[in-house]
Design an enzyme around this catalytic site. Sequence first.
Site, PDB file in Angstrom:
ATOM      1  CE  LYS A   1     -10.322  16.317  -7.752  1.00  0.00           C
ATOM      2  NZ  LYS A   1     -10.104  14.848  -7.718  1.00  0.00           N
TER       3      LYS A   1
ATOM      4  CD  GLU B   1      -5.573  11.809 -12.213  1.00  0.00           C
ATOM      5  OE1 GLU B   1      -6.366  12.217 -13.076  1.00  0.00           O
ATOM      6  OE2 GLU B   1      -5.735  11.964 -10.986  1.00  0.00           O
TER       7      GLU B   1
END
Length: 299
Positions: free
Chosen positions: A155, A21
């Site tokens: 996360k 990414e």
Amino acid sequence: MHLTDEVRDALADRRPVVALESTIIAHGLPRPRNLRVAAELEDIVRSAGAVPATVAVLDGTPHVGLDGAQLARIASDDAVRKLTVRDLAPAAALGASGATTVAATAFLAARAGIGVFATGGLGGVHREWAESQDESADLRLLAQTRIAVVCAGVKSILDVPATLQRLETLGVTVLGYGTAEFPGFYLRTSGEPVEWTVRTPAEAAAVLRAQRDLGVPPSAVIVANPVPAGEQLDPAVHDAVLADALREADRRGVSGQAITPFLLAYLTEHTAGASLAANLAAVRGNVRLAAEIAVQDAA
């Protein structure tokens, strides 16, 4: 969609390719360190015997694989936007440039024929979802896209149990790499169990082949790889600073799309950069493992 000659040739020859990414380059790391990390991650892929394909959108054109000048542009241009899947069509139509999130990277990589993608941590269900209905676009896209995503979990600022329940509902396979517990991004464990454990890149690649051979409906396989031992953020520090960050966000009225970057920035500042170091350690480990899995899958 534009593919570099290196990526196109590797795919044509059925050699291993790993998608990377670009959001971490454009929006996740300070300059000029971000460009050095971008080059380092590509080098890790090559050293493991695979071809790196960093994904981004430049002047409206999706790129799968970037040259040095393009990487530098993503790392330094203030006009580079953050693009998820819903943003790809407007960006293409209006000639915009942007770094791709997990969802957009997975989508474009799969469209190009790439089967393995490495990132840091996934998005997921946000805390207090019942009030906000806030959920990352990563989840639904991964439920519809056949690609392996090597990550360090989701996360830790998110609701990890709710995210795992959502992935189960959506039919997304979750594998723990060398662990029976789901990693906690900055931490080696979130305390949540995973049902399946693989212990080698060959075992992970075997799962990918079985998914294709069985004709399982297209969906991602998440390979949850814990941050290396000794490089995780101190759990007590993590918990204390995150609690402070959540209170500060509530005090300031930070919500919606602004909450994730706020919390991550707060953690970086109030752990004296230790959270960023743990993040980078996780990303390096994920990229290395993704390349090893891609090599085994191609074999």
